[in-house]
Enzyme design. Structure first.
Site, mmCIF file in Angstrom:
data_model
loop_
_atom_site.group_PDB
_atom_site.id
_atom_site.type_symbol
_atom_site.label_atom_id
_atom_site.label_comp_id
_atom_site.label_asym_id
_atom_site.label_seq_id
_atom_site.Cartn_x
_atom_site.Cartn_y
_atom_site.Cartn_z
ATOM 1 N N ASP A 89 0.829 -1.261 0.085
ATOM 2 C CA ASP A 89 0.180 -0.124 0.106
ATOM 3 C C ASP A 89 0.821 1.219 -0.122
ATOM 4 O O ASP A 89 2.175 1.241 -0.144
ATOM 5 C CB ASP A 89 -0.761 0.016 1.054
ATOM 6 C CG ASP A 89 -0.098 -0.374 2.431
ATOM 7 O OD1 ASP A 89 1.015 0.168 2.542
ATOM 8 O OD2 ASP A 89 -0.614 -0.666 3.424
ATOM 9 N N HIS A 422 0.968 -9.128 -3.833
ATOM 10 C CA HIS A 422 0.018 -8.170 -3.519
ATOM 11 C C HIS A 422 0.772 -6.892 -3.276
ATOM 12 O O HIS A 422 1.259 -6.282 -2.219
ATOM 13 C CB HIS A 422 -0.451 -8.761 -2.422
ATOM 14 C CG HIS A 422 -1.655 -7.708 -1.714
ATOM 15 N ND1 HIS A 422 -2.962 -7.965 -2.253
ATOM 16 C CD2 HIS A 422 -1.375 -6.620 -0.899
ATOM 17 C CE1 HIS A 422 -3.831 -6.964 -1.501
ATOM 18 N NE2 HIS A 422 -3.110 -6.157 -0.861
ATOM 19 N N ASP A 474 0.292 -18.418 -4.589
ATOM 20 C CA ASP A 474 0.767 -17.327 -5.278
ATOM 21 C C ASP A 474 -0.303 -16.657 -5.985
ATOM 22 O O ASP A 474 -0.622 -16.738 -7.160
ATOM 23 C CB ASP A 474 2.037 -17.624 -6.402
ATOM 24 C CG ASP A 474 2.409 -16.373 -6.931
ATOM 25 O OD1 ASP A 474 2.287 -15.343 -6.498
ATOM 26 O OD2 ASP A 474 3.191 -16.650 -7.999
ATOM 27 N N GLU A 483 2.228 -10.563 0.190
ATOM 28 C CA GLU A 483 2.577 -9.141 0.374
ATOM 29 C C GLU A 483 3.688 -8.848 1.203
ATOM 30 O O GLU A 483 3.945 -9.420 2.383
ATOM 31 C CB GLU A 483 1.287 -8.160 1.112
ATOM 32 C CG GLU A 483 1.703 -6.865 1.275
ATOM 33 C CD GLU A 483 0.432 -6.049 1.948
ATOM 34 O OE1 GLU A 483 0.434 -4.710 1.782
ATOM 35 O OE2 GLU A 483 -0.453 -6.541 2.682
#
Length: 636
Positions: A89, A422, A474, A483
């Site tokens: 993020d 991610h 995955d 992530e």
């Protein structure tokens, strides 16, 4: 044993007995995970370049990243441009960021020679400085620290590149009325450790870092409180369990950086009340620093600098021993849990961060004990320091591919690594390719849900990693496993540098040529396996050949486990479809085959519709005791 039953009525049996190491496959596996630590280090540092926020330098190595977050803090009247995005993020969370900088700095301090020999000190200090420059910007007054930029909830509503951010970039601060002792103290620790890392190269910058570190420690100690009470939007993502460990951690680092007895007296006087000598822990992480404190202070004791504080420092050392013994499974049952593949397992979400942090600590403690000519006293044995380093190496090797899946969990390292990370930036084609911004919703619809692998390789990212059974999916939506985080990846900088010594002086991270490992090589953990028997890899009237390898073994909980690799090859001139296998005697996990509705019956994986002439595929399973029996039930 592997048996093949071919056709519906005919029986052709191929029995292969093999419990030794075979050929180059095992050799390449072990060598690549043993002597490429320098390459792994370089990629790890590239990950931190990919996580940079702010105005990027012209010599950046990650060509799919561009400037971002250039107005961070401006609405609050402060310049908060820079620092690191936390994970996949775009929030700049202060607590894990500070821990990441502390760990990179500690690696640069302890393993300066190794990092320098690998020609990576410049990149390492640059990675540290990107964080410390930001921390000093965020420390606008002695009792003010801006602890976060961005809000996790609103940020997670969008899937877009950092360069295209449309989510709020609110800055959140700590001050005397809104304290955060854990975050302020961890930032003090980061700056103190960084001051030591920079001291041989830039003394004026080192001194500046130390001024901020001292002020932040005083702020953290004088105005006590948990940071997420002052920054509530952080609680959902990085909940702090308390601030006593960070206060001790910061004081220990400030003592090492200043040699001022005030800080040593602080950790001694508060040893009991803050849990430094009371907490015996099996985890070291961004939230729990006790093991780090205990090992740092053990060094003071080992060097004979305890003086009047020796008795208390010995209590710290006893807890350091507990942590080390628990990891190497010598703690009379109070041990760290290991997966069947031998990986440290602490919890489901992003478990590899705990393996990386613990391994770094064990490598450091091994060197501290060796320098003092001491052994580790465990409840079950007296242990040489080398055993700690060997265990740390086993964890690093697992991370780099020596695991039941033969999968490197460091992205971009080796030939087989996760591709559906991610991570917003890695999963969306860069600005230079699309020539347009990617919107919040468009990112989810076009890129997040895209079944293809990420268009950008985020080199060096340590993903969350496998579960308690060594299983890994995955999948971009599987953020618990795919992530990466800066706090999880940072300990690898020092760990990989230290382990390069296993490769001798001449390798410096370059791959060694493959060599055949014979049973007489006495390879650690594999030496007890018997020699390779003679057998034919091809049997008349059988359209497939089987090669069964035992590529690794280890002991967990008093039981020995083996990693079995089975290569099934089509040796006929015709393609094979609808291959069905029965697996009996399987007690552990298996990878590479698709499970059918029939019990113990497997088929080719979905992506492999046809096994072409000369083609092969591999399945891997882990279990203790004898190998499983695999029978070919039918084929077309």
């Amino acid at each position: 044993m592997i048996m093949a039953k071919l056709g519906s009525s005919s029986h052709a049996i191929l029995a292969i007995f093999l419990v030794g190491l075979l050929g180059m496959e095992a050799a390449v596996l072990m060598v690549s995970s043993t002597c490429d630590y320098g390459i792994a280090l370089d990629k790890t540092l590239q990950f931190f370049e990919a996580q940079r926020s702010g105005k990027l330098p012209p010599n950046r190595r990650v060509n799919w990243r561009f400037d971002s977050g250039l107005k961070d803090g401006f609405l609050q009247g402060v310049n908060l441009v820079g620092g690191y995005y936390d994970a996949g993020d775009h929030v700049k969370f202060g607590l894990p960021m500070a821990f990441a900088v502390t760990m990179m700095s500690w690696g640069a301090i302890e393993f300066r020679t190794q990092i320098t020999n690998l020609n990576e000190m410049g990149n390492t200090l640059a990675a540290i400085k990107w964080g410390t420059d930001y921390f000093m910007k965020a420390h606008t007054q002695p009792n003010v620290l801006w602890g976060q930029v961005g809000d996790g909830v609103s940020d997670h509503y969008c899937w877009e590149r950092a360069e295209d951010m449309t989510t709020p970039r609110t800055g959140y601060r700590l001050d005397s009325e809104h304290p955060g002792s854990d975050l302020a103290a961890e930032t003090a620790a980061a700056l103190a450790a960084a001051s030591l890392a920079f001291k041989p190269y830039n003394s004026s910058y080192s001194n500046l870092l130390l001024i901020h570190a001292k002020q932040l420690f005083t702020f953290a100690d004088s105005f006590r409180g948990i940071y997420h009470d002052s920054i509530p939007c952080a609680k959902q993502f990085y909940t702090s369990s308390g601030y006593f460990d960070e206060l001790l951690w910061a004081a220990a680092w400030l003592y090492r950086a200043t040699d001022n007895e005030y800080y040593l007296k602080y950790v001694v006087n508060n040893a009991v009340s803050m849990g430094g000598t009371g907490w015996a822990v099996k985890e070291f992480s961004w939230d729990n620093k006790y093991a780090g404190v205990q090992i740092l202070l053990s060094k003071v004791l080992f060097e004979g600098r305890g003086g009047a504080y020796t008795a208390t420092l010995k209590q710290y050392q006893a807890k350091a021993d507990f942590f080390a013994c628990a990891n190497i499974q010598k703690n009379d049952g109070y041990n760290v849990q290991l997966t069947p593949g031998g990986l440290i397992y602490v919890r489901e979400w992003n478990n590899l961060q705990y393996a990386a942090s613990a391994s770094f600590l064990l490598a450091v403690y091994s060197d501290y004990l060796s320098a003092a000519h001491l052994q580790l006293h465990c409840p079950e044995a007296q242990v040489q320091p080398q055993a700690l380093l060997d265990f740390a190496k086993s964890q690093a090797d697992y991370i780099l591919g020596k695991n039941p899946r033969s999968l490197s969990y460091v992205v971009g390292f080796g030939q087989n690594y996760p591709t559906h990370i991610h991570h917003r930036g890695a999963s969306i084609a860069p600005v230079s390719v699309l020539k347009a911004a990617v919107g919040c919703v468009e990112g989810f619809e076009t890129w997040y849900r895209n079944a293809r692998g990420n268009p950008n390789i985020i080199h060096g990212a340590l993903v969350g990693g496998p579960n308690v059974y060594d299983g890994f999916n995955d999948d971009r939506s599987n953020y618990e496993q795919t992530e990466p985080t800066i706090s999880g990846t940072a300990p690898l900088v020092g760990l990989f540098a230290r382990l390069q010594s296993f490769c001798g002086n001449g390798n410096l991270g370059r791959s060694l040529p493959p060599r055949t490992i014979s049973p007489n090589n006495n390879t650690r953990g594999l030496a007890h396996l018997p020699a390779r028997p003679n057998f034919s890899n091809k049997t008349p009237d059988v359209p497939v050949s089987f090669l069964h390898l035992v590529t690794s073994s280890w002991t967990s909980g008093g039981k020995t486990f083996f990693r079995h690799k089975v290569v099934i090859k089509n040796v006929s001139p015709k393609p094979i479809t609808d291959l069905k296998l029965r697996v009996d005697g399987l007690t552990g996990p298996i990878w590479g085959l698709g499970l059918t509705e029939q019990q113990n019956t497997y088929q080719l994986p979905p992506w492999l519709k046809v096994l072409k002439p000369g083609g092969d595929f591999t399945c891997v399973y882990v279990q203790g005791g004898v190998q499983a029996k695999i029978t070919v039930l039918s084929y077309q």
